[in-house]
Motif scaffolding. Structure first.
Motif, short mmCIF file in Angstrom:
data_model
loop_
_atom_site.label_atom_id
_atom_site.label_comp_id
_atom_site.label_asym_id
_atom_site.label_seq_id
_atom_site.Cartn_x
_atom_site.Cartn_y
_atom_site.Cartn_z
N ASN A 185 2.53 8.07 -1.25
CA ASN A 185 1.13 7.63 -1.38
C ASN A 185 0.89 6.48 -0.42
O ASN A 185 1.76 5.64 -0.21
N TYR A 186 -0.29 6.47 0.13
CA TYR A 186 -0.69 5.34 0.97
C TYR A 186 -2.15 4.98 0.69
O TYR A 186 -3.03 5.84 0.75
N GLN A 187 -2.40 3.71 0.36
CA GLN A 187 -3.73 3.22 0.05
C GLN A 187 -4.40 2.81 1.36
O GLN A 187 -4.12 1.75 1.93
N ASP A 216 -2.14 11.21 -0.41
CA ASP A 216 -0.89 11.49 -1.10
C ASP A 216 -0.24 12.72 -0.49
O ASP A 216 -0.92 13.60 0.05
N LYS A 221 0.80 -1.22 0.00
CA LYS A 221 0.00 0.00 0.00
C LYS A 221 0.83 1.28 0.00
O LYS A 221 0.28 2.37 -0.12
N TRP A 222 2.16 1.15 0.14
CA TRP A 222 3.02 2.31 0.30
C TRP A 222 3.84 2.60 -0.95
O TRP A 222 4.37 1.69 -1.57
N SER A 277 -7.63 2.17 1.87
CA SER A 277 -8.58 1.09 1.60
C SER A 277 -8.83 1.07 0.10
O SER A 277 -8.20 1.82 -0.65
N ARG A 278 -9.76 0.23 -0.31
CA ARG A 278 -10.05 0.14 -1.73
C ARG A 278 -10.58 1.47 -2.28
O ARG A 278 -10.40 1.78 -3.45
N ARG A 279 -11.20 2.27 -1.44
CA ARG A 279 -11.82 3.52 -1.89
C ARG A 279 -11.02 4.77 -1.52
O ARG A 279 -11.22 5.81 -2.13
N TRP A 280 -10.18 4.66 -0.51
CA TRP A 280 -9.53 5.86 0.03
C TRP A 280 -8.01 5.76 -0.11
O TRP A 280 -7.42 4.71 0.11
N GLU A 281 -7.42 6.92 -0.46
CA GLU A 281 -5.96 7.02 -0.61
C GLU A 281 -5.52 8.41 -0.17
O GLU A 281 -6.23 9.39 -0.37
#
Length: 684
Positions: free
Chosen positions: A547-549, A557, A491-492, A551-555
């Motif tokens: 950048n960090y994810q 930067d 996710k990173w 969740s599937r919907r939220w990110e």
């Protein structure tokens, strides 16, 4: 017209009748490279950014980059503290000179909004293949090209409430397997002056701009692939009634015709790419049409023109990339008084600014390393015609400056050498180490060399000072180091870079000592005139993307940049250096819906140039919010910039040069207050 020397004729011959260049393959394993080697790019996507009225607005989305804004259409690129001609700025690989001696028509102002697919920046030390002069980095606008077997089009529009600003553009591509045509039009208009967070009007900030053009591409391949073609392109630009409040004049008109022919070919396992481009630009500006002229000031009109030629031919095979470049330009600028037919000043007369270059670049994998080595030799040739002024007959100081300039050795020839080493070390699948070393040189701009009478025709410095040039300025010589890492796992993604840029013979204004310059400047109301001189400078800092994810919907930067610019010869700072800044964004996507909440913060800038009487600025923070709906054929987005209508001063926006304004004359230009906006695009 441009004067073609024997050297330029030789290079043109090489472009038209290229001879093959071959090198023996070594024993080490090489990577196969097709065209230009892949570099470390950062790209700003206009379709996901806050609406732009000029492509330079995208610079704030790139690590280490910023924009020196002298007006709504007059954004000058800055990268890691270096700006103007030091930053190699191209549109689809072409770099042509503008007509304005004060950079009202900056390189990025010639990019079409409807064609722009991205603003690309070579992060860190630019390779020699990126362009002739890359001491300050490399920025390129990626525009749509005519494509085969493709019939598509797009219509896009946007509107902003603050300044009643809007633009409408359209493009269409018609292509079969043999031929393709791309046609486009852009119309941009700002109907009223923008307002600040305090409700003050920034006058003048209206504009009217039109761009039309097209490209025809012919497929030369006989096996139905698109790697061999030749293309012809044309663009017409017209800008009228555009304000530049940080400069002493506003744009009356800019009219420019640009032509380009380019080709790509595959010959005996070599990739051959070439282009030739030509620009014919005319520019009028004045100090009375859009702004109130004080009764104590004289009316002035400046007619400027330029012819510019840019060419390159490069060949690539395996690890090698070799090339020839030529960039030629001619400039004229005449200042007059519409109320006095006998008044004139030759601002610049028949100035020739040419450079010819050859480069070689080699890139190869060796173990866990990927190394790239490059070398470029450059030959600079500059000259100017004689000058005069109607003031010389009545002012002995002006006559002395005329005589000194006309009797000087105005023809200058200099040779520069660039050397670069860029390396990437693959620790594992997640971690990559970055190292870069370079020695780069750059020549003075024609303004820095041939500005003979104290004026503000400085290529857009916007500091309110008058300057004179110095014909025999030495080449700037930079020694550059960059260190960094890239981490990309799960996710990173995080990518910090640290850099040091030590520059000998850095060109900056220093207090003028010539009594004739001081006397003429005093008559113009400036008791602190400057002369372009060679000094020593040091720039260092770092920039970061992450950048960090969530969740599937939220990110989320993060983008951060810091640069420190110092004089090494005296205890002072460099002028117009971007302050520490950061932006943090929260992004949402579900199905076709997208949204973004963004915070932008700039620290106070207290490290300013005392030599140039630069003022400090306070820190500030802004909040922007947007949402959109994106499907296959159409997109709609809307948002609010500066949500809390914050009053602030942009350190890179210069000083107000307009009297009878809500903004005090000579004070820092404030930023735009709250504005709502909406954009839409339909693709077919």
């Amino acid at each position: 017209m441009l004067r073609l020397s024997s050297l330029s004729i030789a290079i043109l011959s090489a472009l038209i009748f290229p001879s093959a260049v071959f090198a023996d393959e070594g024993e080490m394993e090489v990577i196969e490279v097709k065209g230009r080697p892949q570099e470390n790019f950062s790209i700003a996507d206009p379709s996901t950014s806050i609406p732009q009225i000029d492509v330079s607005d995208l610079l704030d989305k790139l690590p280490g980059a910023a924009v020196n804004g002298n007006g709504p259409l007059t954004g000058i690129a800055q990268y890691r503290g270096l700006f103007g001609d030091r930053v190699n700025t191209q549109i689809n690989g072409v770099s042509l000179a503008g007509a304005g001696p004060n950079a009202m028509d900056t390189p990025l102002s010639y990019a079409s909004l409807i064609l722009t697919e991205g603003l690309s920046m070579t992060r860190g030390i630019a390779p020699v293949s990126a362009g002739i002069d890359t001491l300050g980095g490399n920025i390129e606008v990626i525009e749509s090209k005519a494509t085969f077997d493709d019939t598509t089009g797009e219509v896009a529009a946007q509107y902003q409430t603050n300044g009643d600003r809007g633009n409408l553009g359209g493009k269409v591509n018609l292509g079969n397997k043999d031929q393709a045509v791309l046609l486009y039009v852009d119309k941009l208009k700002g109907n009223t002056d923008i307002t600040t967070g305090n409700g003050d009007s920034i006058n003048p900030t209206t504009y009217n701009k039109t761009m039309v053009g097209g490209e025809y591409r012919l497929n030369l391949s006989d096996n139905n692939i698109n790697d061999e073609s030749i293309a012809f392109g044309y663009q017409f630009l017209e800008t009228t009634n555009a304000g530049t409040p940080a400069l002493p004049m506003d744009i009356d008109f800019i009219r420019d015709h640009r032509f380009k022919v380019e080709g790509e070919h595959y010959i005996n396992s070599w990739d051959l790419n070439w282009h030739m481009a030509y620009s014919d630009a005319k520019h009028g500006m004045d100090n009375y049409s859009l702004r109130d002229k004080p009764d104590t000031s004289s009316a002035r009109y400046n007619n400027a023109d330029s012819n510019s030629f840019d060419s390159e031919i490069s060949i690539a095979k395996d690890a090698w990339l070799l090339g020839l470049d030529a960039r030629l330009s001619q400039h004229n600028s005449l200042i007059s008084d519409p109320t006095n037919a006998s008044f004139y000043i030759d601002n610049f007369n028949d100035v020739q600014d040419d450079v010819y270059s050859i480069f070689a670049q080699w890139q190869q994998d060796i173990g866990q390393w990927n190394w790239q080595f490059g070398s470029r030799i450059k030959n600079y040739r500059t000259d100017s015609g004689t000058i005069n002024s109607s003031m010389a007959s009545s002012m002995t100081a002006v006559q002395a400056l005329v005589d000194d300039f006309n009797n000087s050795d105005r023809s200058q020839v200099q040779t520069g050498l660039d050397l670069t080493i860029n390396g990437q070390y693959q620790f594992n699948d997640a971690w990559t180490g970055i190292i870069g070393l370079a020695r780069k040189q750059d020549a003075a701009s024609y303004q820095e060399r041939y500005l003979w009478i104290p004026m503000q025709s400085t290529g857009g410095l916007a500091d309110g000072r008058t300057y004179v040039g110095q014909v025999d300025l030495d080449l700037e010589t930079a020694y550059q180091l960059e260190l960094g890492v890239d981490y990309d796992q799960d996710k990173w993604q995080i990518s910090p870079r640290a850099f040091v840029n030590r520059i000998d013979n850095y060109i900056q204004g220093t207090p003028a000592t010539d009594p004739n310059v001081i006397a003429v400047a005093a008559m113009m109301g400036d008791d602190h005139p400057m002369q372009f001189s060679n000094v020593d400078a040091l720039l260092y800092g770092m920039d970061l993307t992450a950048n960090y994810q969530l969740s599937r919907r939220w990110e989320i930067d993060l983008l951060g940049s810091y640069v420190r610019g110092e004089r090494r010869d005296i205890d002072d700072n460099l002028y117009r250096i971007a302050p520490l800044k950061a932006s943090l964004g929260l992004n949402f996507q579900q199905g076709n819906w997208i949204g973004r909440l963004e915070g932008v913060a700039n620290a106070a800038q207290n490290k300013v140039s005392e030599t140039q009487l630069e003022e400090t600025t306070a820190g500030y923070a802004l909040i922007n919010i947007s949402a959109g709906y994106d499907v296959e054929n159409w997109t709609v987005r809307a948002g609010i910039n500066n949500l809390f209508d914050t009053e602030y001063e942009d350190h890179l926006a210069g000083y107000n040069r307009v009297s009878s304004s809500d903004i005090a004359f000579g004070s820092r230009m404030p930023g735009m207050g709250l504005t709502t906006w909406v954009t839409g695009a339909y693709r077919f």
